[in-house]
Design an enzyme around this catalytic site. Structure first.
Site, PDB file in Angstrom:
ATOM      1  N   LYS A  99       0.811  -1.223   0.000  1.00 34.21           N
ATOM      2  CA  LYS A  99       0.000   0.000   0.000  1.00 34.21           C
ATOM      3  C   LYS A  99       0.843   1.272   0.000  1.00 34.21           C
ATOM      4  O   LYS A  99       0.454   2.267  -0.609  1.00 34.21           O
ATOM      5  CB  LYS A  99      -1.000   0.009   1.154  1.00 34.21           C
ATOM      6  N   THR A 100       2.003   1.261   0.667  1.00 33.50           N
ATOM      7  CA  THR A 100       2.845   2.461   0.645  1.00 33.50           C
ATOM      8  C   THR A 100       3.354   2.741  -0.757  1.00 33.50           C
ATOM      9  O   THR A 100       3.251   3.869  -1.267  1.00 33.50           O
ATOM     10  CB  THR A 100       4.026   2.301   1.619  1.00 33.50           C
ATOM     11  N   GLU A 146      -2.640   6.379   2.234  1.00 34.16           N
ATOM     12  CA  GLU A 146      -2.400   4.987   2.598  1.00 34.16           C
ATOM     13  C   GLU A 146      -3.361   4.631   3.714  1.00 34.16           C
ATOM     14  O   GLU A 146      -3.409   5.307   4.752  1.00 34.16           O
ATOM     15  CB  GLU A 146      -0.950   4.823   3.056  1.00 34.16           C
TER      16      GLU A 146
END
Length: 456
Positions: A99-100, A146
């Protein structure tokens, strides 16, 4: 937390905060107008009306305890972030892994495509023009965030576009079971605004189940489901990754458009991350070709295959991977760039519960390296568990002699450095303070009697 503090300050609020120790995030916060204190003290909340905390802050924290006693408003970081996103076209990126990077890819692509997005990302965004930090306040309608599923706080958001990179069980200390973990992602999909888009990975079993199970319900709310991956039937089809002049090229195709993205970051997992970012940016109306070009400008994020230097002919790279799937993907990517050299890993397990639950899977993932040193567990938010140490992972590495357990962090850093030789790729890996050991590794490599030293 640092990104949210800077964004709140950019909105004109008076923001102060404290950290247990000085660190690399604090100078940027001071430059953004945030009043920064090192050390926690109850007096620091005397003249404030709202206190924002992360899940890592315990009730015994003196500032939080004082805020509770004074009846101040206390918000979880996700609630503060949700307030920042409320009037924007929000893209929320969730998933146990990726996700980052995916969030940073979306932000980079939108910037290149001419948008002026805001973003809050758990890592420094690296571009050809230099690092952007983890937070940015833009004038455009897009806001990329995020979305942290670890404690269920991603359910605070109401995004226009939700991206789910995978739904592989993690954080079972919070959720208790795979079913509860997957149910949380179903609830996350239900938070998408009317007319929005769910972007989900067709190659991940959990994300594919989510897309299939939620399709009818989301369609009734005028939410479109877009899948991506190499699986047959994916809406965005991801081609094979190939080396291309120091980059990695991959074709992304839909029924109406096809582009080639030339990535500066290695690994099949990053090709999937790029596909997710491309789909999300397109959902906001960005030009497909401009987005593809923008993805080529992405240089990674802090602590994601971050180059920390070379000494004695050994390249040292730092990475945040802390789940078995992430570690395996990292080591496959490392193998693709190591050439004829070996891949060495200094691994710091993160959380006693995760180490115990996934010990066998960690062992299999670490077996993809040539030499492994495992140090002791980084407790983070958990109380110590003397029955769980890094030795548990070493016991589960299938190849005899490949891995060793060195409990002391500094001894472990020196041990892995002493095992290296010129041409090797050495990685410091984990979500704890193992990142601080890269300088120790480099110093040890420089001090070896012969360049690279090492064992055969």
């Amino acid at each position: 937390m640092s990104a949210i503090a800077a964004l709140l300050a950019a909105r004109g609020l008076a923001v102060s905060g404290s950290d247990a120790a000085d660190g690399p995030a604090l100078p940027g916060l001071r430059a953004a107008g945030v009043t920064v204190h090192v050390g926690h003290d109850a007096s620091l909340v005397t003249d404030v009306d709202t206190v924002v905390v992360s899940s890592a802050v315990r009730e015994s924290n003196p500032e939080l305890a004082a805020a509770r006693a004074a009846g101040l408003r206390v918000l979880h970081r996700s609630e503060a972030l949700a307030a920042l996103m409320a009037d924007r076209d929000a893209v929320a990126v969730a998933g146990a892994h990726g996700k980052t990077t995916t969030s940073a890819m979306v932000a980079t692509a939108l910037l290149h495509a001419g948008a002026d997005p805001s973003f809050a990302i758990g890592g420094t965004v690296l571009t050809v023009d230099g690092p952007l930090g983890g937070g940015r306040s833009g004038s455009g309608p897009a806001f990329v965030a995020e979305a942290d599923e670890s404690d269920g706080s991603f359910l605070a958001y109401e995004p226009l576009v939700a991206v789910v990179t995978n739904v592989e069980p993690d954080h079972l200390d919070h959720y208790g079971s795979r079913e509860a973990f997957e149910d949380a992602f179903v609830a996350f999909a239900r938070r998408i605004r009317t007319g929005g888009v769910l972007v989900a990975c067709a190659d991940d079993e959990g994300a594919a189940r989510l897309a299939s199970a939620a399709a009818a319900e989301l369609a009734a709310a005028s939410v479109t489901v877009v899948t991506y991956g190499r699986s047959p039937g994916a809406d965005v089809r991801v081609g094979d990754l190939r080396a291309d002049g120091g980059r990695w090229a991959v074709e992304l195709a839909t029924g109406t458009a096809a582009v080639t993205v030339r990535l500066a970051v290695p690994g099949d997992h990053n090709a999937l991350n790029a596909a997710a970012a491309w789909a999300a940016a397109r959902a906001l109306g960005a030009d497909p070709l401009a987005v593809a070009d923008g993805l080529g400008e992405f240089r990674g994020t802090g602590r994601r295959f971050e180059d920390r230097g070379t000494a004695g002919g050994v390249r040292v790279v730092d990475d945040y991977a802390h789940h078995p799937t992430e570690v395996a993907a990292l080591l496959r990517a490392a193998r693709s760039v190591a050439g004829g050299g070996r891949v060495l890993v200094l691994f710091q397990p993160h959380l006693f519960s995760r180490t115990r639950t996934f010990a066998r899977e960690f062992g299999a993932a670490l077996d993809l390296a040539d030499v492994v040193v495992v140090t002791d567990v980084y407790a983070a938010r958990e109380d110590p568990d003397p029955t769980v140490t890094g030795a548990l992972l070493v016991d589960h590495v299938p190849t005899p002699g490949r891995a060793s357990f060195v409990p002391d962090r500094l001894d472990a850093a020196r041990a892995i450095a002493s095992a290296a030789r010129p041409g090797d790729l050495l990685l410091t890996v984990g979500a704890g303070d193992v990142t601080a050991l890269a300088p120790v590794v480099l110093e040890t490599l420089r001090a070896l009697p012969s360049p690279g030293g090492g064992r055969p």
